[in-house]
Design an enzyme around this catalytic site. Structure first.
Site, PDB file in Angstrom:
ATOM      1  N   MET A  25       0.834  -1.202   0.000  1.00 58.50           N
ATOM      2  CA  MET A  25       0.000   0.000   0.000  1.00 58.50           C
ATOM      3  C   MET A  25       0.873   1.257   0.000  1.00 58.50           C
ATOM      4  O   MET A  25       1.984   1.245   0.527  1.00 58.50           O
ATOM      5  CB  MET A  25      -0.941   0.002   1.205  1.00 58.50           C
ATOM      6  N   PHE A  26       0.342   2.315  -0.610  1.00 61.81           N
ATOM      7  CA  PHE A  26       0.996   3.616  -0.684  1.00 61.81           C
ATOM      8  C   PHE A  26       2.257   3.613  -1.545  1.00 61.81           C
ATOM      9  O   PHE A  26       3.132   4.451  -1.380  1.00 61.81           O
ATOM     10  CB  PHE A  26       1.326   4.158   0.712  1.00 61.81           C
ATOM     11  N   LYS A  29       0.578   2.444  -6.940  1.00 64.67           N
ATOM     12  CA  LYS A  29       0.095   1.521  -7.975  1.00 64.67           C
ATOM     13  C   LYS A  29      -1.016   2.137  -8.824  1.00 64.67           C
ATOM     14  O   LYS A  29      -0.973   2.067 -10.059  1.00 64.67           O
ATOM     15  CB  LYS A  29      -0.404   0.223  -7.328  1.00 64.67           C
ATOM     16  N   THR A  30      -2.011   2.720  -8.184  1.00 60.81           N
ATOM     17  CA  THR A  30      -3.122   3.317  -8.927  1.00 60.81           C
ATOM     18  C   THR A  30      -2.647   4.541  -9.694  1.00 60.81           C
ATOM     19  O   THR A  30      -3.099   4.791 -10.824  1.00 60.81           O
ATOM     20  CB  THR A  30      -4.277   3.679  -7.977  1.00 60.81           C
ATOM     21  N   ASP A  94      -8.462  -2.282 -10.920  1.00 55.92           N
ATOM     22  CA  ASP A  94      -7.800  -1.839  -9.692  1.00 55.92           C
ATOM     23  C   ASP A  94      -8.036  -2.868  -8.577  1.00 55.92           C
ATOM     24  O   ASP A  94      -9.091  -3.496  -8.514  1.00 55.92           O
ATOM     25  CB  ASP A  94      -8.358  -0.479  -9.279  1.00 55.92           C
ATOM     26  N   GLU A  95      -7.039  -3.040  -7.707  1.00 53.61           N
ATOM     27  CA  GLU A  95      -7.145  -3.925  -6.538  1.00 53.61           C
ATOM     28  C   GLU A  95      -7.506  -5.365  -6.944  1.00 53.61           C
ATOM     29  O   GLU A  95      -8.469  -5.959  -6.464  1.00 53.61           O
ATOM     30  CB  GLU A  95      -8.177  -3.375  -5.544  1.00 53.61           C
ATOM     31  N   CYS A 151       9.204   3.409   3.963  1.00 48.26           N
ATOM     32  CA  CYS A 151       8.841   2.898   5.280  1.00 48.26           C
ATOM     33  C   CYS A 151       8.487   4.054   6.218  1.00 48.26           C
ATOM     34  O   CYS A 151       9.273   4.996   6.388  1.00 48.26           O
ATOM     35  CB  CYS A 151       9.988   2.084   5.865  1.00 48.26           C
ATOM     36  N   CYS A 183       9.214  -1.335   5.820  1.00 46.08           N
ATOM     37  CA  CYS A 183      10.222  -2.273   5.329  1.00 46.08           C
ATOM     38  C   CYS A 183      10.047  -3.573   6.106  1.00 46.08           C
ATOM     39  O   CYS A 183       9.337  -3.632   7.117  1.00 46.08           O
ATOM     40  CB  CYS A 183      11.629  -1.708   5.514  1.00 46.08           C
TER      41      CYS A 183
END
Length: 201
Positions: A25-26, A29-30, A94-95, A151, A183
């Protein structure tokens, strides 16, 4: 921070191919998907989001930074096929980790029909386990881009999704209040028993 990693040359044809954008996440990707879609003709694109993802908007895919676009809603892999029109040349999903066991074959069927299939997905769940459906999609993909975040604990490249809040009613969906990138050294799995994303409430 992103670190694209491609299985094939990026110069290969953009039709009849599966492109997987994966990471924690974050990791953007989108955002990466939206960037690719801007290269395409708008009326040839089908953007799909899973009905379980109600963050930010019910009818748009939206980045954590607020960028987004309209999307069709799907509950099952078959729903994706049912919404592909004759003019559709690009199917952006997506997802992908939310979908059922038929998802890899649906992606392959679309690519075999000459479509450019772009999928975003977590590569590992919050327990650090791979999604078997996404592993299969990865095997079919002509291009795999692995995204990295930063991280939240130490600032090093993040590859894991860390859950900050308890899981309530088997709901795994959340935003920055519930998750942060970590991380491997700073990450720890949630204490709750493992729940597969396509078995969530």
């Amino acid at each position: 921070m992103t670190e694209p990693k491609q299985q094939e040359s990026p110069d290969q044809p953009t039709s009849g191919i599966i492109e997987l954008i994966a990471g924690c996440m974050f990791s953007g990707k989108t955002t990466a998907m939206l960037h690719l879609l801007r290269e395409e003709t708008a009326d040839t694109i089908l953007v799909v989001k899973h009905a379980k993802d109600k963050r930010y908007s019910r009818c748009q895919i939206v980045t954590h930074d607020g960028d987004g676009c309209e999307a069709a809603i799907a509950i099952s892999s078959q729903d994706i096929l049912d919404q592909v029109a004759d003019r559709t040349q690009v199917v952006a999903i997506d997802e992908g980790h939310f979908y059922d066991d038929d998802f890899p074959e649906v992606c392959k069927k679309l690519a075999d029909a000459g479509k450019r299939v772009i999928v975003t997905s977590l590569d590992l769940d919050m327990w650090g386990q791979p999604f078997q459906t996404i592993e299969k999609v990865k095997g079919y993909a002509g291009v795999v881009r692995i995204q990295r975040a930063v991280c939240a604990a130490c600032g090093l490249p993040a590859t894991r999704t860390h859950r900050k809040t308890p899981i309530v009613n088997r709901n795994l969906v959340g935003g920055s209040a519930d998750f942060e990138p970590r991380c491997e050294s700073c990450w720890s799995p949630p204490p709750e028993t493992h729940i597969d994303s396509n078995e969530m409430a």
